[in-house]
Design an enzyme around this catalytic site. Structure first.
Site, short mmCIF file in Angstrom:
data_model
loop_
_atom_site.label_atom_id
_atom_site.label_comp_id
_atom_site.label_asym_id
_atom_site.label_seq_id
_atom_site.Cartn_x
_atom_site.Cartn_y
_atom_site.Cartn_z
N GLY A 1 0.83 -1.20 0.00
CA GLY A 1 0.00 0.00 0.00
C GLY A 1 0.87 1.25 0.00
O GLY A 1 1.86 1.30 0.71
N ARG B 1 1.04 -4.89 -5.68
CA ARG B 1 1.11 -6.13 -4.90
C ARG B 1 1.39 -7.23 -5.92
O ARG B 1 0.63 -7.40 -6.86
CB ARG B 1 -0.19 -6.38 -4.15
CG ARG B 1 -0.49 -5.25 -3.15
CD ARG B 1 -1.61 -5.60 -2.23
NE ARG B 1 -2.15 -4.39 -1.61
CZ ARG B 1 -1.70 -3.84 -0.49
NH1 ARG B 1 -0.71 -4.41 0.18
NH2 ARG B 1 -2.25 -2.76 0.00
N ASP C 1 5.30 -4.77 6.11
CA ASP C 1 6.00 -6.00 6.50
C ASP C 1 6.01 -7.06 5.40
O ASP C 1 6.98 -7.83 5.28
CB ASP C 1 5.46 -6.56 7.82
CG ASP C 1 3.96 -6.78 7.81
OD1 ASP C 1 3.30 -6.42 6.81
OD2 ASP C 1 3.45 -7.31 8.81
N THR D 1 4.50 2.44 5.59
CA THR D 1 3.11 2.01 5.76
C THR D 1 2.41 2.96 6.71
O THR D 1 3.03 3.43 7.67
CB THR D 1 3.01 0.56 6.30
OG1 THR D 1 1.65 0.29 6.65
CG2 THR D 1 3.87 0.32 7.53
N ASP E 1 0.19 2.12 8.74
CA ASP E 1 -0.32 1.38 9.90
C ASP E 1 0.56 1.45 11.14
O ASP E 1 0.10 1.15 12.24
CB ASP E 1 -0.53 -0.10 9.54
CG ASP E 1 -1.65 -0.28 8.53
OD1 ASP E 1 -2.62 0.50 8.61
OD2 ASP E 1 -1.56 -1.17 7.67
N ASP F 1 2.70 -0.60 12.14
CA ASP F 1 2.63 -1.91 12.80
C ASP F 1 3.90 -2.74 12.56
O ASP F 1 3.85 -3.96 12.59
CB ASP F 1 1.39 -2.68 12.31
CG ASP F 1 1.40 -2.89 10.80
OD1 ASP F 1 2.24 -2.28 10.10
OD2 ASP F 1 0.55 -3.66 10.31
N ARG G 1 -6.15 -3.20 9.85
CA ARG G 1 -6.76 -4.53 9.78
C ARG G 1 -6.36 -5.37 10.99
O ARG G 1 -7.17 -6.09 11.54
CB ARG G 1 -6.32 -5.24 8.50
CG ARG G 1 -7.23 -4.98 7.33
CD ARG G 1 -6.96 -5.96 6.23
NE ARG G 1 -5.59 -5.86 5.79
CZ ARG G 1 -5.21 -5.41 4.60
NH1 ARG G 1 -6.10 -5.05 3.73
NH2 ARG G 1 -3.94 -5.33 4.29
#
Ligand code: ATP
Length: 335
Positions: free
Chosen positions: A24, A85, A116, A139, A141, A143, A185
Protein backbone atom coordinates in the site's frame (compact mmCIF):
# COMPACT_ATOMS: atom_id res chain seq x y z
CA UNK A 1 15.02 15.91 15.34
CA UNK A 2 16.55 12.48 14.95
CA UNK A 3 19.94 11.29 16.09
CA UNK A 4 21.60 10.00 12.92
CA UNK A 5 24.36 7.40 13.35
CA UNK A 6 27.74 8.24 11.95
CA UNK A 7 28.77 5.19 9.94
CA UNK A 8 32.09 4.38 8.24
CA UNK A 9 32.13 3.91 4.45
CA UNK A 10 33.69 0.54 3.84
CA UNK A 11 35.70 -0.55 0.81
CA UNK A 12 32.81 -2.43 -0.73
CA UNK A 13 30.64 0.63 -1.25
CA UNK A 14 27.99 -0.25 -3.88
CA UNK A 15 28.50 1.05 -7.42
CA UNK A 16 24.82 1.02 -8.28
CA UNK A 17 21.63 0.57 -6.28
CA UNK A 18 17.96 0.24 -7.16
CA UNK A 19 14.92 1.43 -5.26
CA UNK A 20 11.27 0.38 -5.27
CA UNK A 21 8.06 1.04 -3.36
CA UNK A 22 5.76 -1.89 -2.63
CA UNK A 23 2.44 -2.73 -0.95
CA UNK A 24 0.00 0.00 0.00
CA UNK A 25 1.31 3.47 -0.81
CA UNK A 26 1.92 5.80 2.11
CA UNK A 27 2.41 9.57 2.25
CA UNK A 28 6.15 10.12 2.63
CA UNK A 29 7.31 7.47 0.17
CA UNK A 30 8.31 10.30 -2.19
CA UNK A 31 10.59 12.12 0.28
CA UNK A 32 12.08 8.71 1.16
CA UNK A 33 12.86 8.05 -2.53
CA UNK A 34 14.33 11.54 -2.79
CA UNK A 35 16.48 10.91 0.31
CA UNK A 36 17.89 7.70 -1.16
CA UNK A 37 18.53 9.20 -4.60
CA UNK A 38 20.19 12.41 -3.43
CA UNK A 39 22.34 10.67 -0.78
CA UNK A 40 23.46 7.99 -3.26
CA UNK A 41 24.34 10.50 -5.98
CA UNK A 42 26.28 12.50 -3.39
CA UNK A 43 28.40 9.40 -2.77
CA UNK A 44 28.89 8.73 -6.47
CA UNK A 45 26.53 5.75 -6.54
CA UNK A 46 24.24 5.19 -9.56
CA UNK A 47 20.54 4.84 -8.69
CA UNK A 48 17.84 3.02 -10.66
CA UNK A 49 14.16 3.62 -9.90
CA UNK A 50 12.03 0.51 -10.38
CA UNK A 51 8.42 1.03 -11.44
CA UNK A 52 5.53 -0.77 -9.71
CA UNK A 53 7.38 -2.58 -6.94
CA UNK A 54 8.35 -6.22 -7.34
CA UNK A 55 6.18 -6.49 -10.49
CA UNK A 56 8.49 -4.02 -12.22
CA UNK A 57 11.62 -5.60 -10.79
CA UNK A 58 10.96 -9.03 -12.26
CA UNK A 59 10.57 -7.60 -15.75
CA UNK A 60 13.41 -5.09 -15.41
CA UNK A 61 11.14 -2.03 -15.64
CA UNK A 62 13.55 0.57 -14.29
CA UNK A 63 15.21 3.86 -15.22
CA UNK A 64 18.39 5.49 -14.03
CA UNK A 65 17.59 8.48 -11.80
CA UNK A 66 19.41 11.76 -11.45
CA UNK A 67 18.95 14.65 -9.07
CA UNK A 68 16.23 16.18 -11.27
CA UNK A 69 14.24 12.91 -11.20
CA UNK A 70 13.25 13.69 -7.62
CA UNK A 71 12.70 17.43 -7.98
CA UNK A 72 9.37 18.69 -6.66
CA UNK A 73 8.25 15.44 -5.07
CA UNK A 74 8.96 16.05 -1.39
CA UNK A 75 5.46 17.49 -0.87
CA UNK A 76 3.56 14.94 -2.94
CA UNK A 77 1.57 11.99 -1.61
CA UNK A 78 1.62 8.55 -3.23
CA UNK A 79 4.79 7.29 -4.83
CA UNK A 80 6.57 8.56 -7.90
CA UNK A 81 7.72 4.99 -8.59
CA UNK A 82 4.19 3.56 -8.32
CA UNK A 83 3.44 0.55 -6.16
CA UNK A 84 1.96 -2.88 -6.60
CA UNK A 85 1.11 -6.13 -4.90
CA UNK A 86 2.97 -8.87 -6.75
CA UNK A 87 1.88 -12.32 -5.63
CA UNK A 88 4.40 -13.96 -7.99
CA UNK A 89 7.24 -12.65 -5.81
CA UNK A 90 6.30 -15.24 -3.17
CA UNK A 91 7.76 -17.85 -5.54
CA UNK A 92 11.56 -18.39 -5.03
CA UNK A 93 12.15 -18.96 -8.76
CA UNK A 94 10.60 -15.55 -9.48
CA UNK A 95 12.84 -13.98 -6.82
CA UNK A 96 15.84 -15.66 -8.48
CA UNK A 97 14.75 -14.13 -11.79
CA UNK A 98 14.56 -10.72 -10.05
CA UNK A 99 18.11 -11.14 -8.72
CA UNK A 100 19.34 -11.95 -12.25
CA UNK A 101 17.71 -8.75 -13.54
CA UNK A 102 19.63 -6.74 -10.94
CA UNK A 103 22.93 -8.55 -11.59
CA UNK A 104 22.65 -8.04 -15.35
CA UNK A 105 22.55 -4.28 -14.71
CA UNK A 106 25.45 -4.54 -12.21
CA UNK A 107 23.19 -3.38 -9.40
CA UNK A 108 24.66 -4.41 -6.04
CA UNK A 109 21.85 -3.51 -3.70
CA UNK A 110 18.12 -2.88 -3.52
CA UNK A 111 16.28 -0.46 -1.23
CA UNK A 112 12.68 -1.54 -0.56
CA UNK A 113 10.15 0.88 0.91
CA UNK A 114 6.98 -0.84 2.10
CA UNK A 115 5.16 -2.70 4.86
CA UNK A 116 6.00 -6.00 6.50
CA UNK A 117 4.99 -8.02 3.41
CA UNK A 118 7.35 -6.05 1.21
CA UNK A 119 10.12 -6.38 3.79
CA UNK A 120 9.56 -10.15 3.90
CA UNK A 121 10.08 -10.25 0.13
CA UNK A 122 13.31 -8.25 0.52
CA UNK A 123 14.60 -10.59 3.22
CA UNK A 124 13.94 -13.69 1.12
CA UNK A 125 15.56 -12.07 -1.93
CA UNK A 126 18.83 -11.49 -0.11
CA UNK A 127 18.80 -14.84 1.72
CA UNK A 128 18.42 -16.80 -1.50
CA UNK A 129 20.48 -14.63 -3.85
CA UNK A 130 23.65 -12.62 -3.59
CA UNK A 131 21.92 -9.21 -3.60
CA UNK A 132 22.10 -6.79 -0.70
CA UNK A 133 18.84 -5.30 0.57
CA UNK A 134 17.89 -2.51 2.93
CA UNK A 135 14.28 -1.98 3.95
CA UNK A 136 12.48 1.20 4.97
CA UNK A 137 9.16 1.06 6.87
CA UNK A 138 6.63 2.60 4.48
CA UNK A 139 3.11 2.01 5.76
CA UNK A 140 0.40 4.13 7.35
CA UNK A 141 -0.32 1.38 9.90
CA UNK A 142 2.79 1.83 12.09
CA UNK A 143 2.63 -1.91 12.80
CA UNK A 144 6.25 -2.83 12.01
CA UNK A 145 8.48 -4.31 14.70
CA UNK A 146 11.81 -2.53 15.24
CA UNK A 147 10.63 1.03 14.66
CA UNK A 148 8.58 3.43 16.76
CA UNK A 149 7.28 5.15 13.66
CA UNK A 150 6.62 4.39 10.01
CA UNK A 151 6.58 6.60 6.94
CA UNK A 152 3.00 7.82 6.44
CA UNK A 153 1.58 7.12 9.89
CA UNK A 154 1.59 10.72 11.08
CA UNK A 155 -0.06 11.97 7.88
CA UNK A 156 -2.74 9.27 8.03
CA UNK A 157 -3.56 10.15 11.65
CA UNK A 158 -3.82 13.84 10.75
CA UNK A 159 -5.98 13.12 7.69
CA UNK A 160 -8.37 11.08 9.84
CA UNK A 161 -8.42 13.83 12.47
CA UNK A 162 -9.23 16.48 9.91
CA UNK A 163 -12.25 14.43 8.76
CA UNK A 164 -13.38 13.57 12.31
CA UNK A 165 -13.24 17.19 13.47
CA UNK A 166 -15.73 17.94 10.68
CA UNK A 167 -17.91 14.97 11.58
CA UNK A 168 -17.87 16.19 15.20
CA UNK A 169 -19.57 19.43 14.11
CA UNK A 170 -22.48 17.45 12.65
CA UNK A 171 -22.54 15.08 15.62
CA UNK A 172 -22.86 18.04 18.00
CA UNK A 173 -25.45 19.85 15.89
CA UNK A 174 -27.68 16.80 15.63
CA UNK A 175 -26.81 15.27 18.99
CA UNK A 176 -25.93 12.08 17.16
CA UNK A 177 -23.44 9.31 17.62
CA UNK A 178 -20.96 8.42 14.85
CA UNK A 179 -18.92 5.28 14.42
CA UNK A 180 -15.92 6.38 12.37
CA UNK A 181 -13.93 3.56 10.80
CA UNK A 182 -10.20 4.14 10.32
CA UNK A 183 -7.63 1.84 8.71
CA UNK A 184 -5.98 -0.94 10.72
CA UNK A 185 -6.76 -4.53 9.78
CA UNK A 186 -4.58 -6.12 12.44
CA UNK A 187 -3.56 -3.24 14.61
CA UNK A 188 -5.10 -0.33 16.42
CA UNK A 189 -2.23 2.16 16.22
CA UNK A 190 -4.08 4.58 13.95
CA UNK A 191 -7.37 4.18 15.86
CA UNK A 192 -5.78 4.73 19.26
CA UNK A 193 -3.79 7.80 18.20
CA UNK A 194 -6.79 9.24 16.39
CA UNK A 195 -9.05 8.42 19.36
CA UNK A 196 -6.82 10.27 21.81
CA UNK A 197 -6.35 13.23 19.49
CA UNK A 198 -10.01 13.72 18.54
CA UNK A 199 -11.39 13.14 22.03
CA UNK A 200 -13.34 10.04 21.00
CA UNK A 201 -15.87 8.66 23.44
CA UNK A 202 -14.56 5.15 22.74
CA UNK A 203 -11.90 3.42 20.67
CA UNK A 204 -12.42 -0.07 19.25
CA UNK A 205 -9.29 -1.95 18.11
CA UNK A 206 -8.54 -5.54 17.03
CA UNK A 207 -6.22 -6.08 20.01
CA UNK A 208 -8.88 -5.69 22.73
CA UNK A 209 -12.43 -6.91 23.01
CA UNK A 210 -14.91 -4.17 23.88
CA UNK A 211 -18.45 -5.32 24.58
CA UNK A 212 -21.37 -3.31 23.16
CA UNK A 213 -22.65 -2.98 26.74
CA UNK A 214 -19.44 -1.13 27.65
CA UNK A 215 -20.03 1.35 24.83
CA UNK A 216 -23.66 1.88 25.90
CA UNK A 217 -22.58 2.34 29.51
CA UNK A 218 -19.91 4.87 28.54
CA UNK A 219 -22.35 6.95 26.50
CA UNK A 220 -25.07 6.82 29.17
CA UNK A 221 -22.47 7.94 31.69
CA UNK A 222 -21.49 10.86 29.45
CA UNK A 223 -25.06 12.06 29.51
CA UNK A 224 -25.13 11.85 33.30
CA UNK A 225 -21.97 13.94 33.35
CA UNK A 226 -23.74 16.57 31.23
CA UNK A 227 -21.70 15.90 28.10
CA UNK A 228 -24.71 15.63 25.81
CA UNK A 229 -25.86 12.81 23.56
CA UNK A 230 -23.43 13.26 20.70
CA UNK A 231 -20.28 11.22 20.34
CA UNK A 232 -17.53 9.80 18.20
CA UNK A 233 -16.44 6.20 18.44
CA UNK A 234 -13.29 5.42 16.48
CA UNK A 235 -13.23 1.86 15.12
CA UNK A 236 -10.23 0.16 13.51
CA UNK A 237 -11.46 -1.66 10.39
CA UNK A 238 -10.29 -5.12 11.60
CA UNK A 239 -10.06 -8.17 9.39
CA UNK A 240 -13.74 -8.70 8.67
CA UNK A 241 -15.18 -6.31 6.09
CA UNK A 242 -18.30 -4.59 7.38
CA UNK A 243 -17.24 -4.75 11.02
CA UNK A 244 -18.27 -1.17 11.80
CA UNK A 245 -21.70 -1.56 10.21
CA UNK A 246 -22.12 -4.76 12.18
CA UNK A 247 -21.21 -2.89 15.37
CA UNK A 248 -23.82 -0.23 14.54
CA UNK A 249 -26.44 -2.99 14.15
CA UNK A 250 -25.46 -4.51 17.48
CA UNK A 251 -25.67 -1.10 19.18
CA UNK A 252 -29.11 -0.59 17.59
CA UNK A 253 -30.25 -3.78 19.33
CA UNK A 254 -29.15 -2.06 22.55
CA UNK A 255 -31.27 0.96 21.57
CA UNK A 256 -28.25 3.07 20.72
CA UNK A 257 -28.48 4.58 17.27
CA UNK A 258 -25.22 5.35 15.49
CA UNK A 259 -24.31 6.58 12.03
CA UNK A 260 -21.41 4.87 10.26
CA UNK A 261 -18.71 6.80 8.45
CA UNK A 262 -15.90 4.84 6.78
CA UNK A 263 -12.88 7.01 6.04
CA UNK A 264 -11.22 4.36 3.84
CA UNK A 265 -8.50 5.23 1.34
CA UNK A 266 -8.62 8.95 2.04
CA UNK A 267 -6.15 8.09 4.86
CA UNK A 268 -3.53 6.85 2.42
CA UNK A 269 -3.38 9.90 0.20
CA UNK A 270 -2.50 13.54 0.51
CA UNK A 271 0.55 15.63 1.02
CA UNK A 272 2.87 14.12 3.63
CA UNK A 273 3.02 15.98 6.95
CA UNK A 274 6.18 17.84 7.92
CA UNK A 275 6.90 15.04 10.39
CA UNK A 276 6.67 12.36 7.70
CA UNK A 277 8.78 14.37 5.27
CA UNK A 278 11.58 14.70 7.83
CA UNK A 279 11.32 11.06 8.94
CA UNK A 280 11.32 9.78 5.35
CA UNK A 281 14.20 12.03 4.30
CA UNK A 282 16.33 10.90 7.25
CA UNK A 283 15.54 7.20 6.74
CA UNK A 284 16.10 7.38 2.97
CA UNK A 285 19.45 9.12 3.14
CA UNK A 286 20.68 7.07 6.12
CA UNK A 287 19.78 3.86 4.28
CA UNK A 288 22.53 4.74 1.78
CA UNK A 289 25.03 5.22 4.61
CA UNK A 290 24.12 1.80 5.97
CA UNK A 291 24.69 0.23 2.56
CA UNK A 292 28.06 1.98 2.25
CA UNK A 293 29.02 0.71 5.71
CA UNK A 294 28.41 -2.86 4.49
CA UNK A 295 25.04 -3.55 6.15
CA UNK A 296 22.64 -5.99 4.53
CA UNK A 297 19.25 -7.55 5.34
CA UNK A 298 18.21 -4.84 7.80
CA UNK A 299 15.44 -2.28 8.05
CA UNK A 300 16.33 1.27 8.96
CA UNK A 301 13.83 2.67 11.43
CA UNK A 302 13.65 4.96 14.43
CA UNK A 303 13.78 4.07 18.11
CA UNK A 304 13.81 6.63 20.91
CA UNK A 305 14.40 9.36 18.30
CA UNK A 306 17.54 7.67 16.98
CA UNK A 307 17.80 6.23 13.47
CA UNK A 308 18.75 2.61 13.92
CA UNK A 309 18.78 -0.77 12.16
CA UNK A 310 16.87 -3.99 12.88
CA UNK A 311 17.47 -7.34 11.12
CA UNK A 312 14.67 -8.03 8.62
CA UNK A 313 14.40 -11.51 10.13
CA UNK A 314 13.27 -9.96 13.44
CA UNK A 315 10.75 -7.77 11.68
CA UNK A 316 9.18 -10.80 10.08
CA UNK A 317 9.23 -12.96 13.20
CA UNK A 318 8.21 -10.46 15.84
CA UNK A 319 5.09 -8.39 16.27
CA UNK A 320 4.88 -4.80 17.37
CA UNK A 321 2.31 -4.56 20.11
CA UNK A 322 -0.01 -1.73 20.95
CA UNK A 323 1.04 -0.61 24.42
CA UNK A 324 -1.64 -1.51 27.02
CA UNK A 325 -1.14 1.65 29.05
CA UNK A 326 -1.37 3.80 25.94
CA UNK A 327 -4.64 2.17 24.88
CA UNK A 328 -6.05 2.48 28.41
CA UNK A 329 -5.22 6.18 28.25
CA UNK A 330 -7.42 6.50 25.17
CA UNK A 331 -10.32 5.06 27.16
CA UNK A 332 -9.60 6.87 30.41
CA UNK A 333 -9.51 10.36 28.92
CA UNK A 334 -13.20 10.24 28.04
CA UNK A 335 -14.61 9.15 31.35
P1 ATP B 1 0.84 -2.64 3.55
O1 ATP B 1 0.42 -3.69 4.53
O2 ATP B 1 1.14 -1.32 4.19
O3 ATP B 1 -0.09 -2.51 2.39
P2 ATP B 1 2.84 -4.56 2.75
O4 ATP B 1 4.20 -4.40 2.19
O5 ATP B 1 2.73 -5.35 4.04
O6 ATP B 1 2.24 -3.09 2.91
P3 ATP B 1 1.68 -6.73 1.25
O7 ATP B 1 0.57 -6.74 0.25
O8 ATP B 1 1.60 -7.64 2.42
O9 ATP B 1 1.86 -5.19 1.68
O10 ATP B 1 3.05 -7.08 0.48
C1 ATP B 1 3.45 -6.33 -0.65
C2 ATP B 1 4.20 -7.21 -1.60
O11 ATP B 1 5.36 -7.75 -0.95
C3 ATP B 1 3.44 -8.44 -2.07
O12 ATP B 1 2.54 -8.15 -3.11
C4 ATP B 1 4.58 -9.32 -2.54
O13 ATP B 1 5.09 -8.85 -3.77
C5 ATP B 1 5.63 -9.05 -1.46
N1 ATP B 1 5.49 -10.06 -0.40
C6 ATP B 1 4.60 -10.06 0.61
N2 ATP B 1 4.74 -11.18 1.36
C7 ATP B 1 5.72 -11.90 0.79
C8 ATP B 1 6.32 -13.17 1.08
N3 ATP B 1 5.93 -13.92 2.11
N4 ATP B 1 7.30 -13.61 0.26
C9 ATP B 1 7.73 -12.86 -0.78
N5 ATP B 1 7.19 -11.66 -1.11
C10 ATP B 1 6.21 -11.18 -0.33
Amino acid sequence: MYKIPSLPTNKTKPQAIAILTSGGDSPGMNPAIRGVVRAALHKGIKVYGINKGYSGLIIGDMVEMDSASVTNIVQRGGTLLKSDRCLAFKDPTVRHQAALVLKEKNIDALVVIGGDGSLTGAHLLTQENNIKVIGLPGTIDNDIYGTDDTIGFDTAVNTALDAIDKIRDTALSHESLFLVEVMGRNSGFIATHVGIACGAEMVVVPEYEIKPETICFQLANNRLLGKGASGIIVVAEGQTPGLTTHLANVLAQHKLEAKVCILGHIQRGGSPSGHDRVLASCLGSTAVNYLCAGYNDVMIGVRDNAITETPLKDIIEKNKKLDDTFFELALLLHK
